[in-house]
Design a protein around this motif. Structure first.
Motif, PDB file in Angstrom:
ATOM      1  N   MET A  55       1.572  -6.385   5.293  1.00 51.47           N
ATOM      2  CA  MET A  55       2.443  -6.342   4.121  1.00 51.47           C
ATOM      3  C   MET A  55       3.816  -6.834   4.562  1.00 51.47           C
ATOM      4  O   MET A  55       4.541  -6.149   5.279  1.00 51.47           O
ATOM      5  N   LEU A  56       4.132  -8.049   4.152  1.00 49.13           N
ATOM      6  CA  LEU A  56       5.426  -8.648   4.450  1.00 49.13           C
ATOM      7  C   LEU A  56       6.331  -8.445   3.251  1.00 49.13           C
ATOM      8  O   LEU A  56       5.871  -8.478   2.105  1.00 49.13           O
ATOM      9  N   SER A  57       7.607  -8.245   3.506  1.00 48.42           N
ATOM     10  CA  SER A  57       8.508  -7.960   2.393  1.00 48.42           C
ATOM     11  C   SER A  57       9.834  -8.673   2.565  1.00 48.42           C
ATOM     12  O   SER A  57      10.190  -9.132   3.647  1.00 48.42           O
ATOM     13  N   GLY A  58      10.577  -8.746   1.473  1.00 50.09           N
ATOM     14  CA  GLY A  58      11.893  -9.366   1.481  1.00 50.09           C
ATOM     15  C   GLY A  58      12.405  -9.491   0.064  1.00 50.09           C
ATOM     16  O   GLY A  58      11.931  -8.811  -0.843  1.00 50.09           O
ATOM     17  N   GLY A  59      13.367 -10.369  -0.128  1.00 50.09           N
ATOM     18  CA  GLY A  59      13.895 -10.596  -1.466  1.00 50.09           C
ATOM     19  C   GLY A  59      15.396 -10.465  -1.527  1.00 50.09           C
ATOM     20  O   GLY A  59      16.061 -10.157  -0.539  1.00 50.09           O
ATOM     21  N   GLU A  60      15.914 -10.688  -2.713  1.00 44.15           N
ATOM     22  CA  GLU A  60      17.352 -10.634  -2.939  1.00 44.15           C
ATOM     23  C   GLU A  60      17.819  -9.238  -3.334  1.00 44.15           C
ATOM     24  O   GLU A  60      19.013  -8.979  -3.419  1.00 44.15           O
ATOM     25  N   GLY A  61      16.898  -8.331  -3.598  1.00 42.19           N
ATOM     26  CA  GLY A  61      17.268  -6.982  -4.017  1.00 42.19           C
ATOM     27  C   GLY A  61      17.739  -6.132  -2.856  1.00 42.19           C
ATOM     28  O   GLY A  61      17.689  -6.530  -1.693  1.00 42.19           O
ATOM     29  N   ASN A  62      18.180  -4.897  -3.163  1.00 41.36           N
ATOM     30  CA  ASN A  62      18.706  -4.035  -2.104  1.00 41.36           C
ATOM     31  C   ASN A  62      17.583  -3.330  -1.345  1.00 41.36           C
ATOM     32  O   ASN A  62      16.425  -3.325  -1.757  1.00 41.36           O
ATOM     33  N   GLY A  63      17.965  -2.727  -0.214  1.00 45.50           N
ATOM     34  CA  GLY A  63      16.987  -2.123   0.674  1.00 45.50           C
ATOM     35  C   GLY A  63      16.234  -0.967   0.054  1.00 45.50           C
ATOM     36  O   GLY A  63      15.053  -0.764   0.344  1.00 45.50           O
ATOM     37  N   THR A  64      16.898  -0.189  -0.786  1.00 49.89           N
ATOM     38  CA  THR A  64      16.227   0.945  -1.420  1.00 49.89           C
ATOM     39  C   THR A  64      15.090   0.465  -2.307  1.00 49.89           C
ATOM     40  O   THR A  64      13.970   0.990  -2.257  1.00 49.89           O
ATOM     41  N   GLU A  65      15.363  -0.549  -3.123  1.00 54.37           N
ATOM     42  CA  GLU A  65      14.328  -1.105  -3.998  1.00 54.37           C
ATOM     43  C   GLU A  65      13.163  -1.654  -3.180  1.00 54.37           C
ATOM     44  O   GLU A  65      11.991  -1.472  -3.526  1.00 54.37           O
ATOM     45  N   ARG A  66      13.489  -2.331  -2.092  1.00 54.28           N
ATOM     46  CA  ARG A  66      12.434  -2.926  -1.267  1.00 54.28           C
ATOM     47  C   ARG A  66      11.536  -1.843  -0.674  1.00 54.28           C
ATOM     48  O   ARG A  66      10.311  -1.975  -0.657  1.00 54.28           O
ATOM     49  N   ASN A  67      12.142  -0.773  -0.199  1.00 51.93           N
ATOM     50  CA  ASN A  67      11.342   0.301   0.384  1.00 51.93           C
ATOM     51  C   ASN A  67      10.473   1.001  -0.656  1.00 51.93           C
ATOM     52  O   ASN A  67       9.331   1.367  -0.366  1.00 51.93           O
ATOM     53  N   TYR A  68      10.997   1.176  -1.862  1.00 52.17           N
ATOM     54  CA  TYR A  68      10.177   1.766  -2.923  1.00 52.17           C
ATOM     55  C   TYR A  68       8.999   0.859  -3.269  1.00 52.17           C
ATOM     56  O   TYR A  68       7.881   1.333  -3.529  1.00 52.17           O
ATOM     57  N   ALA A  69       9.241  -0.448  -3.284  1.00 52.24           N
ATOM     58  CA  ALA A  69       8.158  -1.394  -3.573  1.00 52.24           C
ATOM     59  C   ALA A  69       7.082  -1.322  -2.490  1.00 52.24           C
ATOM     60  O   ALA A  69       5.878  -1.350  -2.787  1.00 52.24           O
ATOM     61  N   ILE A  70       7.515  -1.232  -1.234  1.00 52.96           N
ATOM     62  CA  ILE A  70       6.564  -1.132  -0.125  1.00 52.96           C
ATOM     63  C   ILE A  70       5.718   0.128  -0.263  1.00 52.96           C
ATOM     64  O   ILE A  70       4.488   0.102  -0.112  1.00 52.96           O
ATOM     65  N   ILE A  71       6.374   1.245  -0.563  1.00 52.54           N
ATOM     66  CA  ILE A  71       5.654   2.520  -0.689  1.00 52.54           C
ATOM     67  C   ILE A  71       4.615   2.452  -1.804  1.00 52.54           C
ATOM     68  O   ILE A  71       3.464   2.877  -1.637  1.00 52.54           O
ATOM     69  N   ASP A  72       5.014   1.896  -2.951  1.00 53.48           N
ATOM     70  CA  ASP A  72       4.073   1.790  -4.073  1.00 53.48           C
ATOM     71  C   ASP A  72       2.894   0.889  -3.725  1.00 53.48           C
ATOM     72  O   ASP A  72       1.734   1.196  -4.044  1.00 53.48           O
ATOM     73  N   ALA A  73       3.184  -0.232  -3.064  1.00 52.10           N
ATOM     74  CA  ALA A  73       2.121  -1.179  -2.728  1.00 52.10           C
ATOM     75  C   ALA A  73       1.181  -0.601  -1.674  1.00 52.10           C
ATOM     76  O   ALA A  73      -0.043  -0.798  -1.746  1.00 52.10           O
ATOM     77  N   LEU A  74       1.736   0.116  -0.694  1.00 47.74           N
ATOM     78  CA  LEU A  74       0.881   0.757   0.306  1.00 47.74           C
ATOM     79  C   LEU A  74      -0.036   1.782  -0.344  1.00 47.74           C
ATOM     80  O   LEU A  74      -1.223   1.877  -0.011  1.00 47.74           O
ATOM     81  N   GLY A  75       0.513   2.532  -1.279  1.00 45.69           N
ATOM     82  CA  GLY A  75      -0.307   3.504  -2.000  1.00 45.69           C
ATOM     83  C   GLY A  75      -1.424   2.834  -2.781  1.00 45.69           C
ATOM     84  O   GLY A  75      -2.565   3.317  -2.802  1.00 45.69           O
ATOM     85  N   ALA A  76      -1.096   1.712  -3.409  1.00 49.88           N
ATOM     86  CA  ALA A  76      -2.111   0.986  -4.172  1.00 49.88           C
ATOM     87  C   ALA A  76      -3.219   0.466  -3.262  1.00 49.88           C
ATOM     88  O   ALA A  76      -4.412   0.559  -3.597  1.00 49.88           O
ATOM     89  N   MET A  77      -2.840  -0.063  -2.106  1.00 42.71           N
ATOM     90  CA  MET A  77      -3.847  -0.577  -1.171  1.00 42.71           C
ATOM     91  C   MET A  77      -4.739   0.548  -0.651  1.00 42.71           C
ATOM     92  O   MET A  77      -5.948   0.370  -0.480  1.00 42.71           O
TER      93      MET A  77
END
Length: 408
Positions: A55-77
């Protein structure tokens, strides 16, 4: 609070490559991340060892948003989602991007991105298409890749991303078509991006079949700093004894200070490729017990050199490590015994368990091959000899005085 401190963490280059969707090739799927920006820690290239995906991540958003996205995606997987469904969750977070995939499941990118999808058919046809936004996937069972690239603010090579993204995608497609393994392709893609676009700081990479990661080799040493520049040389290594040193210290050496052999110069991407590629000569080395800077890297080189010369023998590996400690090559830890090593020849892996030295000492006490009782006896003998010498000196003085008295 940690999330806000690391708000700048944002990979601007993500690449995932699958060259063997069957999962049989130990180097058939790999992925990596890097950026011109700060804080490219391992959260930007997460690997699930249980399920074999990245799971690679990045983007223009802030770190908090990115970490929440990672957590949600890990849960989905974990609940059985496909890479496409999990990557799509990134769209719910402003400016965030996720790239998810593995050898048997394909790959997908979702959220805020600018990427090329590379698909290589069995007849050698290479298809490369450009995509922005939504969800794009490399179908399950396909050979191919996804590469995202943007330029970070402040990058002196700003404006190069579009060209480099396209050229790198084309080169990835050619390498897949020509039969190169995914681990090699990811390393070469990162090298091209680092040199041509300036998005060059690690980051790192993972092997999704053999479940090997570069770990903290290239990530920043401290928060709010950049990682290692992947367009530069990384180290010089002695292939004979395993001595190694990283840059910039490596500039001071042309031959090995231990055995006087020639040193091999290794670039950062060469080291990355070697670290995640399984070959008949490859050795996976894990170090435990101390997080002292540089200890893992130098231990890897010593162990690899020992295995190359003597094979997977715990006694000879321990001897090589202890020789490194004696030579000052390995510091801050005590000598090791064969029982401190976990040697697994079947998977070409060695685990080294160190005991750190107390009170900040850099080297252990001398391990003299003489019994303490013998030393006591020798000390007594030395004392006796000392008394005899004193008596002889006194006797000589009196003898000379007596001789002079007689002469006079």
């Amino acid at each position: 609070m940690l999330f806000s401190v690391m708000a700048a963490a944002s990979a601007t280059c993500n690449v995932i490559v699958i060259t063997d969707p069957s999962g049989e090739d130990p180097n058939g799927a790999a992925a990596g991340s890097m950026s011109f920006a700060n804080n490219m820690f391992q959260s930007s290239f997460i690997m699930s060892k249980n399920d074999g995906y990245a799971m690679l991540s990045g983007g223009e958003g802030n770190g908090t948003e990115r970490n929440y996205a990672i957590i949600d995606a890990l849960g989905a997987m974990q609940h059985g989602s496909s890479p496409a469904a999990a990557a799509a969750l990134a769209s719910g977070f402003d400016g965030i991007r996720l790239v998810i995939g593995g050898p048997s499941m394909g790959a997908a990118i979702g959220g805020d991105y600018n990427a090329y999808l590379v698909v290589v058919d069995n007849d050698g046809t290479v298809r490369i298409t450009h995509h922005e936004g939504g969800v794009v996937q490399l179908p399950q069972g396909s050979k191919g890749a996804i590469i995202h690239l943007r330029n970070s603010a402040g990058n002196p090579k700003m404006g190069t991303a579009d060209r480099v993204r396209r050229e790198t995608a084309v080169n990835i497609g050619k390498m897949i078509r020509d039969g190169y393994p995914a681990t090699y392709i990811v390393g070469k893609a990162m090298e091209e991006v680092a040199k041509d676009s300036g998005e060059k700081y690690g980051g790192g990479a993972v092997n999704l079949v053999s479940l090997i990661s570069t770990g903290d080799m290239f990530v920043p040493k401290e928060v709010n700093t950049t990682g290692y520049p992947m367009d530069e040389n990384y180290s010089k290594v002695c292939l004979d004894c395993g001595w190694a040193t990283g840059y910039p210290d490596a500039e001071n050496y042309n031959v090995c200070p231990i055995c006087n052999h020639e040193l091999e110069v290794r670039s950062a991407t060469d080291v990355l490729i070697n670290e995640i590629t399984i070959s008949k000569d490859a050795v996976s080395v894990s170090v435990y017990g101390s997080d002292k800077a540089g200890l893992s890297d130098i231990t890897r080189e010593v162990v690899k050199a020992s295995v190359k010369k003597y094979g997977y023998n715990a006694s000879t590996i321990a001897g090589s490590i202890n020789k490194g400690i004696n030579n000052g090559l390995i510091v801050g830890v005590d000598y090791v015994e064969p029982s401190d090593l976990n040697v697994k020849p079947d998977v070409r892996a060695v685990g080294v368990y160190y005991n750190p030295l107390p009170n900040g000492r850099t080297s252990p006490a001398w391990n003299l091959p003489i019994n303490s009782i013998v030393l006591t006896i020798l000390g007594s003998i030395q004392t006796a000899i000392g008394f005899v010498l004193i008596v002889l000196v006194v006797f000589r003085t009196r003898l000379l005085k007596s001789f002079r008295d007689r002469v006079s």
